[in-house]
Design an enzyme around this catalytic site. Structure first.
Site, PDB file in Angstrom:
ATOM      1  N   GLY A   1      -4.611   4.700   5.832  1.00  0.00           N
ATOM      2  CA  GLY A   1      -3.968   3.229   5.863  1.00  0.00           C
ATOM      3  C   GLY A   1      -4.630   2.391   7.016  1.00  0.00           C
ATOM      4  N   GLY A  60      -5.682   4.976  10.083  1.00  0.00           N
ATOM      5  CA  GLY A  60      -6.314   5.838   9.815  1.00  0.00           C
ATOM      6  C   GLY A  60      -7.899   5.105   9.601  1.00  0.00           C
ATOM      7  N   LYS A  67       8.543   5.397  23.299  1.00  0.00           N
ATOM      8  CA  LYS A  67       8.160   4.665  22.065  1.00  0.00           C
ATOM      9  C   LYS A  67       9.480   4.668  21.099  1.00  0.00           C
ATOM     10  CE  LYS A  67       4.804   2.500  19.419  1.00  0.00           C
ATOM     11  NZ  LYS A  67       4.187   3.008  18.696  1.00  0.00           N
ATOM     12  N   SER A 117       6.567  -2.899  11.911  1.00  0.00           N
ATOM     13  CA  SER A 117       5.926  -2.041  10.651  1.00  0.00           C
ATOM     14  C   SER A 117       7.144  -2.010   9.688  1.00  0.00           C
ATOM     15  CB  SER A 117       5.506  -0.727  11.151  1.00  0.00           C
ATOM     16  OG  SER A 117       6.543  -0.079  11.839  1.00  0.00           O
TER      17      SER A 117
HETATM   18  N1  LIG Z   1      -0.461   0.277  12.152  1.00  0.00           N
HETATM   19  C1  LIG Z   1      -0.163   0.250  13.300  1.00  0.00           C
HETATM   20  O1  LIG Z   1      -0.682  -0.670  14.168  1.00  0.00           O
HETATM   21  C2  LIG Z   1       0.565   1.299  14.266  1.00  0.00           C
HETATM   22  C3  LIG Z   1       1.125   2.445  13.282  1.00  0.00           C
HETATM   23  N2  LIG Z   1       1.744   3.351  13.922  1.00  0.00           N
HETATM   24  C4  LIG Z   1       2.275   4.491  13.232  1.00  0.00           C
HETATM   25  O2  LIG Z   1       1.340   5.239  12.539  1.00  0.00           O
HETATM   26  C5  LIG Z   1       1.676   5.667  11.238  1.00  0.00           C
HETATM   27  C6  LIG Z   1       0.626   5.147  10.082  1.00  0.00           C
HETATM   28  O3  LIG Z   1       0.775   3.761   9.972  1.00  0.00           O
HETATM   29  P1  LIG Z   1      -0.117   2.768   9.187  1.00  0.00           P
HETATM   30  O4  LIG Z   1      -1.410   3.259   9.489  1.00  0.00           O
HETATM   31  O5  LIG Z   1       0.227   1.337   9.527  1.00  0.00           O
HETATM   32  O6  LIG Z   1       0.573   3.028   7.947  1.00  0.00           O
HETATM   33  P2  LIG Z   1      -0.138   2.606   6.332  1.00  0.00           P
HETATM   34  O7  LIG Z   1       0.724   2.613   5.436  1.00  0.00           O
HETATM   35  O8  LIG Z   1      -1.209   1.317   6.575  1.00  0.00           O
HETATM   36  O9  LIG Z   1      -1.251   4.017   5.862  1.00  0.00           O
HETATM   37  C7  LIG Z   1      -0.805   5.133   5.748  1.00  0.00           C
HETATM   38  C8  LIG Z   1      -1.733   5.883   4.913  1.00  0.00           C
HETATM   39  O10 LIG Z   1      -1.295   7.089   4.702  1.00  0.00           O
HETATM   40  C9  LIG Z   1      -1.676   7.568   3.097  1.00  0.00           C
HETATM   41  N3  LIG Z   1      -1.051   8.632   2.581  1.00  0.00           N
HETATM   42  C10 LIG Z   1       0.531   8.715   2.394  1.00  0.00           C
HETATM   43  N4  LIG Z   1       0.617   9.982   2.293  1.00  0.00           N
HETATM   44  C11 LIG Z   1      -0.741  10.794   2.139  1.00  0.00           C
HETATM   45  C12 LIG Z   1      -0.931  12.167   1.938  1.00  0.00           C
HETATM   46  N5  LIG Z   1       0.055  12.942   1.257  1.00  0.00           N
HETATM   47  N6  LIG Z   1      -2.108  12.430   2.032  1.00  0.00           N
HETATM   48  C13 LIG Z   1      -3.158  11.515   2.531  1.00  0.00           C
HETATM   49  N7  LIG Z   1      -2.982  10.270   2.774  1.00  0.00           N
HETATM   50  C14 LIG Z   1      -1.533   9.862   2.465  1.00  0.00           C
HETATM   51  C15 LIG Z   1      -1.156   6.227   2.250  1.00  0.00           C
HETATM   52  O11 LIG Z   1      -1.887   6.057   1.213  1.00  0.00           O
HETATM   53  P3  LIG Z   1      -1.576   5.098  -0.063  1.00  0.00           P
HETATM   54  O12 LIG Z   1      -2.254   3.905   0.691  1.00  0.00           O
HETATM   55  O13 LIG Z   1      -1.851   5.531  -1.218  1.00  0.00           O
HETATM   56  O14 LIG Z   1       0.203   4.801   0.185  1.00  0.00           O
HETATM   57  C16 LIG Z   1      -1.748   5.164   3.426  1.00  0.00           C
HETATM   58  O15 LIG Z   1      -3.061   4.868   3.166  1.00  0.00           O
HETATM   59  C17 LIG Z   1       3.138   5.381  11.145  1.00  0.00           C
HETATM   60  O16 LIG Z   1       3.941   6.204  11.595  1.00  0.00           O
HETATM   61  C18 LIG Z   1       3.170   4.158  11.981  1.00  0.00           C
HETATM   62  O17 LIG Z   1       4.591   3.920  12.439  1.00  0.00           O
HETATM   63  C19 LIG Z   1       1.835   3.615  14.973  1.00  0.00           C
HETATM   64  C20 LIG Z   1       1.453   2.545  15.857  1.00  0.00           C
HETATM   65  C21 LIG Z   1       0.710   1.520  15.555  1.00  0.00           C
HETATM   66  C1  LIG Z   2       5.912  -1.574  18.915  1.00  0.00           C
HETATM   67  C2  LIG Z   2       6.085  -2.037  17.599  1.00  0.00           C
HETATM   68  C3  LIG Z   2       7.595  -2.618  17.336  1.00  0.00           C
HETATM   69  C4  LIG Z   2       5.177  -3.205  17.353  1.00  0.00           C
HETATM   70  O1  LIG Z   2       5.384  -4.055  16.265  1.00  0.00           O
HETATM   71  C5  LIG Z   2       6.089  -1.008  16.672  1.00  0.00           C
HETATM   72  O2  LIG Z   2       5.518   0.158  16.971  1.00  0.00           O
HETATM   73  C6  LIG Z   2       6.126  -1.070  15.106  1.00  0.00           C
HETATM   74  O3  LIG Z   2       6.181  -2.143  14.501  1.00  0.00           O
HETATM   75  O4  LIG Z   2       6.600  -0.059  14.547  1.00  0.00           O
END
Ligand SMILES: NC(=O)C1=CN([C@@H]2O[C@H](COP(=O)(O)OP(=O)(O)OC[C@H]3O[C@@H](n4cnc5c(N)ncnc54)[C@H](OP(=O)(O)O)[C@@H]3O)[C@@H](O)[C@H]2O)C=CC1
Ligand SMILES: CC(C)(CO)C(=O)C(=O)O
Length: 302
Positions: A16, A19, A178, A248
């Protein structure tokens, strides 16, 4: 004769926003594999994707894998959403890693350990900001990634790749800070459908103060020593610094996706219950968001 699987130094599970961001950066400095949810998504990703940074956009094409064709990896970085934690952790375990590091929000360490018995698995913290626009990933805000002791190779690789990353001996405290931020900003913005900055302004600021005041005794019991003034400065500081962002949880609600309610407020309410502490305002936001998820048939596998 069984063929040996390719072994990578690092795998990123969850293709996602985060990643794709981490895999794009890591691929510039060494081998890394990005593990998608299934073969179809992996095939699309294998064509490459666009990584948008402040300096401009570039096309990247890190190696991609999926559960049906899984390599081995020394270290796995787990970046899926809360409800997908257990399934993704089990997938990570199949790569025979030395360790699995989650950089997710919320409290997921117990789920990781249940899914990966006997394996070195822990949770770090990242404040990187990234979002997806179709196949593109936009690096929206430079943050910092803190990893627990024992995961030095991941911190080193991320730092070499140009991310701010380091080992944090007080990782527990960093995670709780956090968590506090997410416990306040995420549910309020999701329920009120507003950008983060509004949490620091009337009328939501009063509700935010209530959530902070209820959270502090519980988090203090877990080892977070913050005065109410420091806690408010932390939460309102993040709300102001990310004023124009959609949290998020708000993004999930607007897209009709499951939220990370269970690994954030759900996990927190369970902690409070174990400590015999009342957290009525957290329970209220929890019930409202749970009702929203249930009405849409959205669940949790953790
Ligand atoms: N984005 C950000 O700026 C930030 C995110 N986070 C945290 O990081 C985590 C990820 O966030 P984010 O990247 O935004 O989320 P996304 O939803 O963008 O990405 C998650 C990805 O994981 C994939 N996925 C789900 N299940 C599986 C599995 N079993 N095997 C392989 N892949 C899988 C999903 O696939 P599919 O697309 O098919 O659903 C999706 O592509 C969360 O906990 C979020 O709170 C923390 C700080 C900042
Ligand atoms: C820090 C914050 C609130 C930034 O949007 C976040 O971690 C989220 O959206 O999950």
């Amino acid at each position: 004769m069984a063929t040996r699987r390719v072994r990578y130094p690092i795998a990123v599970v969850g293709a996602g926003a985060l990643g794709r961001l981490f895999a794009a950066g890591l691929a510039r400095v060494g081998p890394v594999v990005l593990v998608a949810r299934d073969a179809q998504r992996a095939a699309a990703l294998a064509q490459g994707y666009t990584w948008v940074t402040l300096e401009g956009a570039r096309r990247v094409r890190p190696p991609v894998a999926h559960p049906g064709a899984l390599p081995e990896a020394d270290w796995v970085v787990l970046v899926v959403k809360g409800p997908d934690t257990a399934a993704a952790a089990r997938l990570a375990g199949r790569m025979r890693p030395k360790g699995v590091l989650s950089l997710q929000n919320g409290l997921v360490e117990a789920t990781l350990r249940r899914a990966l018995p006997g394996l070195h698995a822990a949770q770090g913290v990242t404040t990187e900001g990234a979002y997806r626009e179709g196949e593109r990933v936009v690096w929206a805000g430079r943050g910092e990634t803190l990893v627990p002791p024992g995961f030095e190779p991941i911190a080193q690789a991320l730092a070499q790749a140009g991310f701010r990353a380091r080992v944090e001996p007080s990782i527990h405290e960093a995670r709780l800070k956090k968590l506090l931020v997410n416990l306040v900003i995420n549910p309020l913005t999701a329920l009120a459908r507003v950008e983060n900055g509004r949490v620091a302004e009337p009328p939501l600021d009063a509700l935010a103060r209530r959530l902070i005041a209820e959270a502090l005794p519980v988090l203090r019991g877990e080892g977070l020593e913050l005065t109410p003034r420091e806690a408010e400065a932390l939460v309102f500081g993040v709300a102001r610094d990310t004023a124009r962002n959609r949290s998020s949880m708000l993004q999930d609600v607007l897209a009709g996706r499951p939220t990370e309610l269970e690994t954030l407020t759900g996990a927190f309410v369970a902690l409070a219950e174990r400590r015999g502490l009342e957290v009525p305002t957290h329970r209220a936001v929890y019930a409202l968001l749970q009702a929203w998820e249930q009405a849409r048939g959205l669940g949790d596998d953790a």
